[in-house]
Design an enzyme around this catalytic site. Structure first.
Site, short mmCIF file in Angstrom:
data_model
loop_
_atom_site.label_atom_id
_atom_site.label_comp_id
_atom_site.label_asym_id
_atom_site.label_seq_id
_atom_site.Cartn_x
_atom_site.Cartn_y
_atom_site.Cartn_z
N THR A 36 0.87 -1.18 0.00
CA THR A 36 0.00 0.00 0.00
C THR A 36 0.91 1.23 0.00
N ASP A 59 -2.36 -9.37 -1.12
CA ASP A 59 -3.27 -8.76 -0.13
C ASP A 59 -3.68 -9.85 0.85
N LEU A 81 1.91 -8.55 10.84
CA LEU A 81 1.99 -7.09 11.05
C LEU A 81 1.23 -6.30 10.01
N THR A 136 -1.73 -3.28 19.21
CA THR A 136 -1.41 -1.95 19.73
C THR A 136 -2.00 -1.72 21.11
N ASP A 137 -1.39 -0.80 21.86
CA ASP A 137 -1.95 -0.43 23.17
C ASP A 137 -3.24 0.37 23.02
N GLU A 138 -3.52 0.86 21.79
CA GLU A 138 -4.70 1.71 21.61
C GLU A 138 -6.00 0.94 21.82
N TYR A 161 -9.38 3.09 13.78
CA TYR A 161 -8.16 2.26 13.76
C TYR A 161 -8.13 1.31 14.95
N SER A 162 -8.28 1.87 16.17
CA SER A 162 -8.12 1.00 17.35
C SER A 162 -9.27 0.01 17.44
N LYS A 165 -8.34 -2.82 15.20
CA LYS A 165 -7.28 -3.65 15.81
C LYS A 165 -7.87 -4.48 16.97
N TYR A 218 -1.22 18.90 17.68
CA TYR A 218 -2.67 18.86 17.86
C TYR A 218 -3.03 19.34 19.28
N ASP A 296 -7.30 20.10 17.23
CA ASP A 296 -7.05 18.78 17.79
C ASP A 296 -7.59 17.67 16.88
P1 NAD Z 1 2.92 0.48 8.52
O1 NAD Z 1 1.70 1.24 8.11
O2 NAD Z 1 4.24 1.15 8.47
O3 NAD Z 1 3.06 -0.85 7.63
C1 NAD Z 1 1.97 -1.66 7.31
C2 NAD Z 1 2.40 -2.62 6.20
O4 NAD Z 1 1.29 -3.50 5.93
C3 NAD Z 1 2.76 -1.92 4.89
O5 NAD Z 1 3.94 -2.48 4.35
C4 NAD Z 1 1.56 -2.22 3.98
O6 NAD Z 1 1.90 -2.29 2.61
C5 NAD Z 1 1.11 -3.57 4.52
N1 NAD Z 1 -0.32 -3.82 4.26
C6 NAD Z 1 -1.35 -2.98 4.50
N2 NAD Z 1 -2.51 -3.56 4.11
C7 NAD Z 1 -2.19 -4.79 3.64
C8 NAD Z 1 -2.95 -5.87 3.11
N3 NAD Z 1 -4.29 -5.79 2.96
N4 NAD Z 1 -2.30 -7.00 2.74
C9 NAD Z 1 -0.95 -7.10 2.87
N5 NAD Z 1 -0.18 -6.10 3.34
C10 NAD Z 1 -0.80 -4.96 3.73
O7 NAD Z 1 2.59 -0.09 9.97
P2 NAD Z 1 3.58 -0.30 11.21
O8 NAD Z 1 3.68 0.97 11.95
O9 NAD Z 1 4.78 -1.00 10.74
O10 NAD Z 1 2.68 -1.29 12.09
C11 NAD Z 1 2.77 -2.69 11.93
C12 NAD Z 1 1.82 -3.35 12.91
O11 NAD Z 1 2.17 -3.00 14.24
C13 NAD Z 1 0.37 -2.94 12.73
O12 NAD Z 1 -0.44 -4.06 12.93
C14 NAD Z 1 0.14 -1.91 13.82
O13 NAD Z 1 -1.20 -1.93 14.23
C15 NAD Z 1 1.05 -2.44 14.90
N6 NAD Z 1 1.59 -1.43 15.83
C16 NAD Z 1 2.19 -0.28 15.38
C17 NAD Z 1 2.74 0.62 16.28
C18 NAD Z 1 3.44 1.89 15.83
O14 NAD Z 1 3.77 2.74 16.66
N7 NAD Z 1 3.71 2.08 14.55
C19 NAD Z 1 2.67 0.38 17.65
C20 NAD Z 1 2.02 -0.79 18.09
C21 NAD Z 1 1.50 -1.68 17.16
O1 DAU Z 2 0.14 3.56 20.51
C1 DAU Z 2 0.47 2.78 19.41
C2 DAU Z 2 0.03 3.48 18.14
O2 DAU Z 2 0.92 4.57 17.94
C3 DAU Z 2 0.04 2.55 16.92
O3 DAU Z 2 -0.92 1.53 17.11
C4 DAU Z 2 -0.28 3.34 15.64
O4 DAU Z 2 -0.16 2.48 14.53
C5 DAU Z 2 0.73 4.47 15.52
O5 DAU Z 2 0.42 5.25 14.38
C6 DAU Z 2 0.71 5.34 16.78
O6 DAU Z 2 -0.55 6.05 16.90
P1 DAU Z 2 -0.61 7.59 17.35
O7 DAU Z 2 -1.88 8.17 16.88
O8 DAU Z 2 -0.26 7.72 18.78
O9 DAU Z 2 0.67 8.15 16.48
P2 DAU Z 2 0.87 9.51 15.66
O10 DAU Z 2 2.31 9.57 15.30
O11 DAU Z 2 -0.13 9.67 14.57
O12 DAU Z 2 0.58 10.61 16.77
C7 DAU Z 2 1.32 10.67 17.97
C8 DAU Z 2 0.75 11.78 18.81
O13 DAU Z 2 1.05 13.03 18.19
C9 DAU Z 2 -0.77 11.74 18.93
O14 DAU Z 2 -1.13 12.17 20.23
C10 DAU Z 2 -1.25 12.72 17.89
C11 DAU Z 2 -0.14 13.75 17.84
N1 DAU Z 2 0.12 14.39 16.54
C12 DAU Z 2 0.24 13.59 15.44
C13 DAU Z 2 0.51 14.15 14.21
C14 DAU Z 2 0.60 13.29 12.97
C15 DAU Z 2 0.31 15.76 16.49
O15 DAU Z 2 0.23 16.47 17.51
N2 DAU Z 2 0.59 16.31 15.26
C16 DAU Z 2 0.68 15.57 14.11
O16 DAU Z 2 0.89 16.15 13.02
#
Ligand code: NAD
Ligand code: DAU
Length: 360
Positions: A36, A59, A81, A136-138, A161-162, A165, A218, A296
């Protein structure tokens, strides 16, 4: 050598997991990813030529493709993932999140169960098979100023999203209880580090600052997240896969709570030190001057904080990176790797406001 099917391996955390597995010589890896907007094979350039690494573009909702991968690769374990991962995009368009995170996870679970059941009863391969679902913790909702999320905290997801998940976690638990599929679940806090798609707070702020653009915060910037360096997360996932107890959930977190304003200020401090010439070229006194408070996020969760004592106590995992060292490492990585992020900023996502709020 274990054969591990990693879904979403071209994403931020999945690519860190694959680099870790290949670097440590632990496994043969098949990366199943749809590619994606968030998927990027450039994140896997360092392992692409390794004979233990393979890629299939598919997919997870495509049942035939997923079944084929199981039959041909015959994995010993799945690390799942693949997901839509950005809260703001889930506000703009929730259906992709339901499709991939819910329907895709169900499709993968069905294929994994059929494959696992086809392994000879009493065989070592059947006994050793694992399905690790990365979450995720969300899913736990939001905290007030006190307390931590434990594995017993009731689910209370509050964004599309949450919620998607949380649904996927429930499906995984149901497959374990109903069909006996040997599953594990991890719920992790916010990750940061190299190869992070620049829609998320940390990389967005670094790249906007280098461009002399506003750093959008935000609300008041007082929402709190618990930050974990992505390579610590990758190590935790491998540890849970190898040693976790079947059917269990493990929380993963770095014990690094920061307000969003503190995170952005730490990035600005690092950039002020590392990029004086860029500051001068932009005509700025400090990158802090670019901080801008914006509308926000709708339904913005106030605070996340993880109690990771089960993972630490049972499996001996520890985060190695503190936030203060990890954020400087991360800023430095972005400064040295514009080959990776410049095409994304120019062709995929330039940093515009997502998630229904006004730009500034
Ligand atoms: P990301 O968005 O960077 O990567 C997601 C990957 O999944 C991409 O490579 C995308 O191409 C692939 N994908 C999406 N839809 C798909 C589909 N239908 N089939 C096959 N592949 C598909 O996400 P990330 O930040 O690496 O997160 C990975 C996992 O960890 C997720 O499940 C997310 O919920 C979880 N997670 C993320 C965080 C964080 O802070 N980023 C924290 C806790 C948990
Ligand atoms: O807690 C785990 C989650 O953390 C994962 O499950 C998600 O995949 C990951 O995207 C992340 O979610 P958040 O919403 O916490 O992450 P984000 O980086 O989007 O935002 C972090 C914090 O910063 C959140 O409180 C929103 C705020 N924010 C975000 C953006 C993009 C801003 O203040 N300004 C911004 O432009």
């Amino acid at each position: 050598m274990r054969r591990i099917l990693v879904t979403g391996g071209a994403g931020f955390i999945g690519s860190a997991v694959i680099r870790h597995l290949i670097r440590n010589g632990q496994a043969e890896v098949l990366n199943l990813d749809k590619l994606t907007y968030a998927g990027n094979l450039a994140s896997l350039a360092s392992v692409a030529d390794d004979p233990r690494y393979r890629f299939v573009q598919a997919d997870i909702c495509d049942r035939a493709a997923v079944v084929r991968v199981f039959e041909e690769f015959r994995p010993d374990a799945v690390m799942h993932l693949a997901a839509e991962s950005h809260v703001d995009r889930s506000i703009d368009g929730p259906s992709a999140f339901i499709q991939t995170n819910v329907v895709g996870t169900a499709t993968l679970l069905e294929a994994a169960t059929a494959f696992w059941r086809s392994l000879p009863e009493g065989s070592g391969q059947r006994a050793a098979f694992r399905f690790l679902h990365i979450s995720t913790d969300e899913v736990y909702g939001t905290l007030g100023s006190e307390g931590l999320f434990t594995e017993c905290t009731p689910y209370d997801p509050r964004s599309p999203y949450s919620a998607s998940k949380a649904a996927s976690d429930h499906l995984v638990m149901a497959w374990h209880h109903t069909y006996g599929l040997p599953t594990l679940i991890t719920n992790c806090s916010n990750n940061y580090g190299p190869f992070h798609f620049p829609e998320k707070l940390v990389p967005l702020v670094i790249l906007n600052a280098l461009d002399g653009k506003a750093l959008p915060i935000y609300g008041k910037g007082d929402n709190i997240r618990d930050w974990l360096y992505v390579e610590d997360h990758a190590r935790a996932l491998c540890r849970v896969l190898e040693c976790g107890r079947l059917g269990e959930t493990y929380n993963v977190g770095g014990n690094n709570e920061r307000t969003n304003l503190e995170v952005v200020r730490a990035i600005c401090d690092a950039l002020d030190r590392l990029q004086p010439a860029r500051l001068a070229a932009l005509g700025l006194r400090s990158f802090h001057d670019l901080i801008t408070f914006v509308q926000d996020r709708p339904g913005h969760d106030k605070r996340y904080a993880i109690d990771a004592s089960k993972l630490c106590g049972e499996l001996g995992w520890r985060a190695e990176e503190s936030f203060d060292t990890g954020i400087v490492k991360t800023v430095t990585w972005y400064l040295e790797n514009d080959w990776w992020w410049r095409p994304i900023r120019e062709q995929k996502y330039a940093g515009q406001r997502l998630g229904g709020g006004k730009a500034g």
